[in-house]
Design a protein around this motif. Structure first.
Motif, short mmCIF file in Angstrom:
data_model
loop_
_atom_site.label_atom_id
_atom_site.label_comp_id
_atom_site.label_asym_id
_atom_site.label_seq_id
_atom_site.Cartn_x
_atom_site.Cartn_y
_atom_site.Cartn_z
N TYR A 157 40.25 38.49 40.75
CA TYR A 157 40.65 39.91 40.64
C TYR A 157 40.03 40.44 39.47
O TYR A 157 39.56 41.75 39.49
CB TYR A 157 42.24 40.23 40.65
CG TYR A 157 42.71 41.33 40.28
CD1 TYR A 157 42.81 42.67 41.02
CD2 TYR A 157 43.16 41.68 38.90
CE1 TYR A 157 43.25 43.74 40.80
CE2 TYR A 157 43.51 42.97 38.40
CZ TYR A 157 43.72 44.14 39.43
OH TYR A 157 43.98 45.17 39.26
N ARG A 214 42.77 36.97 45.24
CA ARG A 214 42.34 38.34 44.94
C ARG A 214 42.68 39.09 46.00
O ARG A 214 43.11 40.22 46.01
CB ARG A 214 40.93 37.97 44.83
CG ARG A 214 40.21 39.19 43.99
CD ARG A 214 39.73 40.47 44.72
NE ARG A 214 38.74 40.28 45.49
CZ ARG A 214 37.44 40.09 44.98
NH1 ARG A 214 36.98 40.17 43.85
NH2 ARG A 214 36.43 39.76 45.71
N MET A 264 44.90 42.63 45.45
CA MET A 264 44.50 44.01 45.65
C MET A 264 45.23 44.43 46.87
O MET A 264 45.61 45.66 46.79
CB MET A 264 43.12 43.79 46.20
CG MET A 264 41.97 43.35 45.16
SD MET A 264 41.93 44.46 43.90
CE MET A 264 41.43 45.97 44.77
#
Length: 553
Positions: A423, A506, A510
């Protein structure tokens, strides 16, 4: 905190430290400095039983009467204990031969990092080294147990590991990398010489003979039944499908994803990157042809490093930029510093968290055994992932938390840890940290590797891909250097499912961030989001999802 849960958490952390005395040493807890990990089947069986008992006791705690933070403690303990028992139950020690991340390649990296600050720490290390010898003898026995069951690693790993062990055993004893230790400040020159002589004697008379036993078992007993390179995945082992399903649960912390679904998520992510490469390639390289972009990034000597110190210097420059900017994006900052060091062995890059007693800073290691394999364009993304704002902020902050159970600060939850690291590679772009368009292409290169991991890890371990098929896929869908690709694939073979954690983690982080923004509108604060993610220790993704949702509501 709930008294029962507090006691359970304290017992669990103490159990973890005894099970992994090198981890305790690294953290600055010196009660077990004289011990090394136990590789015997009896120790593994005892650990599995203990993990299952801890999980059952945590499940018996009524969640209805717990605070939000206590619920996290219960969740983490259940997840960590349950998945650890499943992982050990897979008996991976029976096939644990790997030149990339095997014990023989990691010890020379770990030993120099041990915080030997007092004479008693140095004295205890002598006993620990005897334990290293016993570890290799037990590891050899575990491989023999695998042979008796017809279980074996793949041929390539066996051959490379034997070559590696032969090289280690051929070194003059005074050059043995295990002797590269820290020296207590209180030692005089005479003390140091005497202690080093005792340590060298143990390496020569105990560790090396054990290493030779380990080497001979691999060469003479494991090699004749090694699986061909066309069958690297655990799907080729009896019960392999269940082993991989367990690995998916452990490393993604999610229970709803199948190997086939993850494989498709990876293919979709690889395809999405194409347009970004074309746009940035036209600007930085003067071409939007994907094959040409990959070729230039992979093969142009001007875009690659020539020596290890240059790799380290570029990494340090990237971290300096990140340190200067992190206060604008994070409310909670770590006290411990982060340094960069090069290493000639082990994974391509990795991070060691700071010692709890402050005797060792956080350290980002970059493997420079082949410095030309590192692209100048990709080193910034790597530094942001492994250092700041990636693993250093995540793990140093976790270790510095107060009023959080110790086991939560140090829990092994791959999707949370590696999802955050990946990320932050994109976050660094938002922060304006990349030096230019070429370095932003490096960010895409790292994305290609992590998206490709979803494809090749599931390909080998669930769909029956060969080792070469995995190498070819990454070579055709990323600008990675072929040697790096080979090293990566060998790591995935040895560690089923771990490679899934990065991109899955990730994507989940998100998603959580976007849903929080949608719920909060103008009240959304990026510092607040990062702090809620980082200031409760490591946790499974569903627990983090609940925590973020509560913050955003």
């Amino acid at each position: 905190m709930n008294d029962l849960l507090r006691t359970l958490g304290e017992e669990y952390w103490e159990f973890r430290l005894k099970l992994s005395p090198t981890m305790a040493f690294m953290l600055g807890d010196h009660r077990y400095d004289n011990l090394h990990e136990n590789a015997s089947l009896e120790a593994e069986d005892a650990a599995i039983s203990a993990f299952n008992d801890f999980a059952a006791r945590a499940q018996a705690v009524d969640p209805a009467n717990l605070t939000a933070d206590e619920t996290i403690t219960r969740d983490v303990l259940i997840f960590d204990a349950t998945t650890s028992a499943l992982d050990m139950g897979g008996r991976s020690a029976e096939i644990a031969v790997n030149h990339a991340i095997g014990i023989q390649s990691m010890l020379p990296i770990t030993i120099p990092q041990l915080p030997i600050t007092e004479p008693e720490h140095a004295e205890a290390l002598l006993e620990k080294f005897k334990g290293i010898g016993q570890y290799f003898r037990d590891a050899a026995t575990r491989l023999q147990q695998g042979v008796a069951k017809g279980r074996a690693p793949i041929d390539f790993h066996v051959r490379r590991t034997v070559e590696q062990l032969d090289g280690m055993l051929a070194l003059p004893i005074e050059d043995d990398p295990l002797l590269n230790t820290r020296i207590p400040d209180a030692f005089s020159d005479e003390d140091t010489a005497a202690w080093k002589a005792r340590l060298m004697s143990i390496v020569e008379n105990d560790v090396r003979p054990a290493l030779k036993v380990y080497r001979d078992v691999i060469a003479n007993e494991v090699h004749p039944i090694a699986r061909p390179d066309a069958k690297p995945g655990i799907c080729w082992l009896d019960g392999g499908d269940q082993l991989y399903e367990n690995a998916i649960k452990k490393h993604t912390s999610l229970t709803h994803l199948t190997a086939e679904q993850i494989h498709q998520i990876g293919l979709d992510a690889v395809a999405r990157l194409d347009e970004e490469y074309k746009e940035l390639g036209a600007e930085a390289l003067g071409t939007s042809d994907l094959a040409e972009i990959y070729s230039r990034l992979r093969d142009d000597p001007a875009l690659h490093f020539e020596d290890g110190p240059s790799v380290v210097a570029a990494s340090e420059a990237a971290l300096a930029k990140a340190k200067a900017a992190m206060g604008e994006w994070f409310g909670r900052l770590p006290v411990a510093d982060c340094l960069v060091k090069e290493t000639p062995s082990g994974p391509l890059a990795f991070y060691f968290r700071p010692a709890a007693d402050g005797s060792r800073p956080g350290t980002f290691f970059v493997n420079t055994s082949d410095p030309t394999g590192w692209g100048r364009f990709e080193i910034e993304a790597l530094a942001y992932h492994e250092g700041i704002p990636g693993h250093h902020l995540q793990l140093a902050i976790s270790g510095e938390l107060v009023d959080v159970p110790e086991f939560r600060k140090h829990a092994h939850i791959t999707a949370y840890a590696e999802g955050w690291g990946l990320y932050t590679e994109r976050l660094a772009d938002e922060m304006g940290l990349y030096s230019g368009t070429l370095e932003r292409i490096g960010m895409l290169s790292m994305d290609s590797m992590r998206a490709g991991r979803l494809v090749v890890d599931t390909g080998m371990h669930a769909l029956g891909w060969s080792r070469q098929q995995a190498i070819d896929f990454l070579a055709g869908n990323s600008p990675m250097d072929v040697q790096q690709i080979t090293n990566e694939v060998d790591r995935y073979i040895a560690w089923p499912g771990q490679a899934l954690a990065y991109m899955i983690g990730r994507l989940e982080i998100m998603r959580m961030r976007q849903e929080a923004k949608d719920a909060m509108g103008d009240d959304f604060d990026i510092k607040g989001f990062h702090d809620i993610v980082l200031t409760s220790g490591l946790m499974p993704l569903p627990t983090l999802d609940r925590l973020v949702s509560q913050w955003a509501s």
